[in-house]
Scaffold this motif. Structure first.
Motif, PDB file in Angstrom:
ATOM      1  N   SER A  85      -4.369  25.885  65.320  1.00  0.00           N
ATOM      2  CA  SER A  85      -5.509  26.812  64.837  1.00  0.00           C
ATOM      3  C   SER A  85      -6.765  26.001  64.942  1.00  0.00           C
ATOM      4  O   SER A  85      -6.874  24.994  64.479  1.00  0.00           O
ATOM      5  CB  SER A  85      -5.258  27.526  63.415  1.00  0.00           C
ATOM      6  OG  SER A  85      -4.205  28.029  63.366  1.00  0.00           O
ATOM      7  N   VAL A 107      -9.071  32.994  59.531  1.00  0.00           N
ATOM      8  CA  VAL A 107      -8.078  32.688  60.073  1.00  0.00           C
ATOM      9  C   VAL A 107      -7.471  31.264  59.331  1.00  0.00           C
ATOM     10  O   VAL A 107      -6.262  30.915  59.483  1.00  0.00           O
ATOM     11  CB  VAL A 107      -8.557  32.295  61.661  1.00  0.00           C
ATOM     12  CG1 VAL A 107      -7.229  31.542  62.263  1.00  0.00           C
ATOM     13  CG2 VAL A 107      -9.039  33.486  62.359  1.00  0.00           C
ATOM     14  N   ASN A 146      -3.303  30.676  66.839  1.00  0.00           N
ATOM     15  CA  ASN A 146      -4.074  31.617  65.970  1.00  0.00           C
ATOM     16  C   ASN A 146      -5.176  31.855  67.164  1.00  0.00           C
ATOM     17  O   ASN A 146      -6.004  30.845  67.246  1.00  0.00           O
ATOM     18  CB  ASN A 146      -4.287  31.251  64.790  1.00  0.00           C
ATOM     19  CG  ASN A 146      -3.457  31.591  63.761  1.00  0.00           C
ATOM     20  OD1 ASN A 146      -2.950  32.704  63.799  1.00  0.00           O
ATOM     21  ND2 ASN A 146      -3.010  30.850  63.034  1.00  0.00           N
ATOM     22  N   THR A 147      -5.578  32.924  67.596  1.00  0.00           N
ATOM     23  CA  THR A 147      -6.552  33.438  68.095  1.00  0.00           C
ATOM     24  C   THR A 147      -6.429  32.880  69.726  1.00  0.00           C
ATOM     25  O   THR A 147      -5.857  31.982  70.044  1.00  0.00           O
ATOM     26  CB  THR A 147      -7.940  32.956  67.523  1.00  0.00           C
ATOM     27  OG1 THR A 147      -7.997  31.562  67.758  1.00  0.00           O
ATOM     28  CG2 THR A 147      -8.253  33.386  66.267  1.00  0.00           C
ATOM     29  N   SER A 165      -6.672  26.665  71.647  1.00  0.00           N
ATOM     30  CA  SER A 165      -5.480  27.529  71.812  1.00  0.00           C
ATOM     31  C   SER A 165      -4.767  27.325  73.214  1.00  0.00           C
ATOM     32  O   SER A 165      -3.694  27.398  73.313  1.00  0.00           O
ATOM     33  CB  SER A 165      -6.155  29.096  71.810  1.00  0.00           C
ATOM     34  OG  SER A 165      -6.791  29.363  70.509  1.00  0.00           O
ATOM     35  N   ASP A 190      -3.618  37.433  67.664  1.00  0.00           N
ATOM     36  CA  ASP A 190      -4.894  37.805  67.941  1.00  0.00           C
ATOM     37  C   ASP A 190      -5.671  38.242  66.696  1.00  0.00           C
ATOM     38  O   ASP A 190      -4.877  39.139  65.904  1.00  0.00           O
ATOM     39  CB  ASP A 190      -5.016  38.789  69.009  1.00  0.00           C
ATOM     40  CG  ASP A 190      -6.461  38.582  69.332  1.00  0.00           C
ATOM     41  OD1 ASP A 190      -7.264  37.507  69.492  1.00  0.00           O
ATOM     42  OD2 ASP A 190      -7.072  39.570  70.308  1.00  0.00           O
ATOM     43  N   HIS A 191      -6.736  37.783  66.286  1.00  0.00           N
ATOM     44  CA  HIS A 191      -7.542  38.172  64.978  1.00  0.00           C
ATOM     45  C   HIS A 191      -9.024  38.908  65.346  1.00  0.00           C
ATOM     46  O   HIS A 191      -9.499  39.272  64.448  1.00  0.00           O
ATOM     47  CB  HIS A 191      -7.656  36.734  64.308  1.00  0.00           C
ATOM     48  CG  HIS A 191      -6.682  36.059  63.754  1.00  0.00           C
ATOM     49  ND1 HIS A 191      -6.401  36.224  62.569  1.00  0.00           N
ATOM     50  CD2 HIS A 191      -5.718  35.370  64.169  1.00  0.00           C
ATOM     51  CE1 HIS A 191      -5.127  35.514  62.303  1.00  0.00           C
ATOM     52  NE2 HIS A 191      -4.762  34.981  63.341  1.00  0.00           N
ATOM     53  N   GLY A 192      -8.943  39.296  66.546  1.00  0.00           N
ATOM     54  CA  GLY A 192     -10.308  40.020  66.858  1.00  0.00           C
ATOM     55  C   GLY A 192     -10.223  41.555  67.103  1.00  0.00           C
ATOM     56  O   GLY A 192      -8.938  41.894  67.666  1.00  0.00           O
ATOM     57  N   SER A 215      -6.378  45.045  66.267  1.00  0.00           N
ATOM     58  CA  SER A 215      -6.201  43.814  66.985  1.00  0.00           C
ATOM     59  C   SER A 215      -5.319  43.962  68.537  1.00  0.00           C
ATOM     60  O   SER A 215      -5.545  43.461  69.443  1.00  0.00           O
ATOM     61  CB  SER A 215      -5.686  42.776  66.202  1.00  0.00           C
ATOM     62  OG  SER A 215      -6.783  42.433  65.431  1.00  0.00           O
ATOM     63  N   GLY A 230     -10.612  41.790  62.308  1.00  0.00           N
ATOM     64  CA  GLY A 230      -9.381  41.754  62.625  1.00  0.00           C
ATOM     65  C   GLY A 230      -8.573  42.727  61.813  1.00  0.00           C
ATOM     66  O   GLY A 230      -8.082  43.607  61.879  1.00  0.00           O
TER      67      GLY A 230
END
Length: 407
Positions: free
Chosen positions: A30, A40, A119-120, A126, A144-146, A186, A315
């Motif tokens: 992360s 996140v 994460n992401t 990443s 994915d957080h977006g 997301s 997200g």
């Protein structure tokens, strides 16, 4: 070899009626982690704590955006922080390949990890995690957080950022085949990059902790801020940035108070670039509370009536879940997690966009809603059933032990 080991774990869990009896060693990549604050960061922290509670081991590889120890045990979590270039005020760290980097990866090489969560998508961090676990044949997923491209509110830089994100995602796809979203929005956004999501690993909250804080609260929030007990309090908590629709929210409250005989009180908590704008617009009816602790946020929301999150991009907002847990009536935009929490208008109000008129009309509709109490109760029950860390962590465990996971 790795797939065979996961297959064995899968059957061991079935034999024990779903109770995890075998310790797994989880690895997170992360780009940001506590004490750096953000959604996140909290997502990684809370899942890690649950996995440890279930008897597993957790290591988090992150960026040192806060001048914290490079190596430490943080509440039972093994945390490795890579030195980094702290771009965009910590929003986009880029790791440095120095002695600390080499020392950390030597330590990682000494361990056997069963599963990795990245994460992401849009960080070099990443890609680093995907390449490392690919080379070591460690099963991995990207969460994915977006729901949109990152923006810095500059057309040229935003355009360059979009091209960069597509390039980095193209690289990432070479090393990871398994992608999930923190919400259906997301997951849908992943399709923009030619990726088919395998499902959702939802954002969540610690409902037991929130209920405990609410039960022990003995403060007088309204009295402390000069707000009459019989008045309506509208709230916002989160990052103070343009994408959250804060400017339109403040103007909607001002317009309502100018045109209506009834006065609404708006209280905002958080920190970010819009702090000076909010300071300039504070008044008898608009209060800026600053950055609050988690306990203070819950006590604030306990005293709020309507929570508004008119965001351009989400997200799955933790603030939204916390407000629902505190039985606020919710107004939010059609962004990540909105329809999962509020599937129809008996739960709250979901608006198409965050222009001034949409927010203004939604607030009026909320005030005229005949059964707000039933709506807030339904949203609370939905959080309780679907969006707690127990639910999310057990979903992650199922995925980590699946024999169908691609390498």
């Amino acid at each position: 070899m790795q797939k065979k080991r996961i297959h064995i774990l899968f059957f061991a869990i079935n034999i024990k009626n779903g109770v995890v009896r075998i310790t797994m060693n989880f690895l997170f990549f992360s780009a940001q982690f506590l004490p750096h604050m953000g959604g996140v960061e909290n997502y990684t922290y809370n899942i890690s704590k649950k996995l440890i509670e279930y008897g597993h081991q957790v290591t988090v590889v992150t960026s040192n955006t806060t001048k914290s120890p490079s190596i430490e045990i943080y509440e039972g979590i093994n945390v490795f922080r890579l030195d980094c270039y702290n771009l965009l005020n910590g929003r986009f760290p880029i790791y440095k390949k120095n002695k600390i980097f080499r020392d950390i990866f030597k330590r990682l090489d000494q361990q056997n990890y069963d599963f990795c969560i990245i994460n992401t998508r849009f960080y070099f961090h990443s890609l680093l995690g995907a390449k490392y676990t690919y080379k070591r044949s460690i099963p991995r997923i990207v969460i994915d957080h977006g729901t949109s491209h990152l923006t810095v509110h500059n057309k040229l830089l935003d355009y360059m950022g979009e091209k960069f994100e597509h390039y980095l995602t193209w690289q990432l796809k070479k090393y990871c085949k398994n992608y999930y979203g923190v919400s259906k929005a997301s997951s849908k956004w992943l399709g923009h990059f030619g990726i088919t999501s395998k499902g959702e690993i939802y954002n969540a909250i610690d409902l037991d902790r929130i209920e405990n804080i609410k039960g022990h609260y003995k403060g007088e929030f309204r009295k402390d801020h000069g707000i009459p007990e019989d008045s309506i309090v509208v709230s916002y908590t989160g990052r103070l940035i343009k994408e959250k629709g804060i400017i339109q929210l403040i103007r909607a409250i001002q317009e309502y108070n100018n045109q209506s005989g009834e006065k609404l009180y708006l209280c905002l908590a958080g920190e970010g670039p819009l702090q000076s704008f909010i300071d300039e617009h504070t008044s008898e009816f608009i209060h800026y509370l600053g950055r609050l602790t988690f306990e203070q946020v819950i006590c604030f929301l306990k005293n709020s009536d309507i929570f508004v999150l008119p965001s351009d991009s989400e997200g799955f907002s933790t603030s939204l879940l916390e407000a629902a847990a505190c039985k606020n009536y919710i107004i939010t935009t059609l962004r990540g997690g909105a329809k999962e929490l509020l599937p129809d208008d008996t739960y709250g109000i979901v608006i198409e966009n965050n222009d001034l008129d949409s927010i203004y009309n939604a607030i009026k509709d909320a005030l005229n809603h005949r059964d707000k109490k039933n709506a807030t109760s339904k949203a609370f029950e939905r959080v309780k059933s679907n969006f707690t860390w127990d639910v999310t962590s057990r979903k992650l465990l199922e995925i980590s032990q699946s024999k169908f996971l691609n390498p």
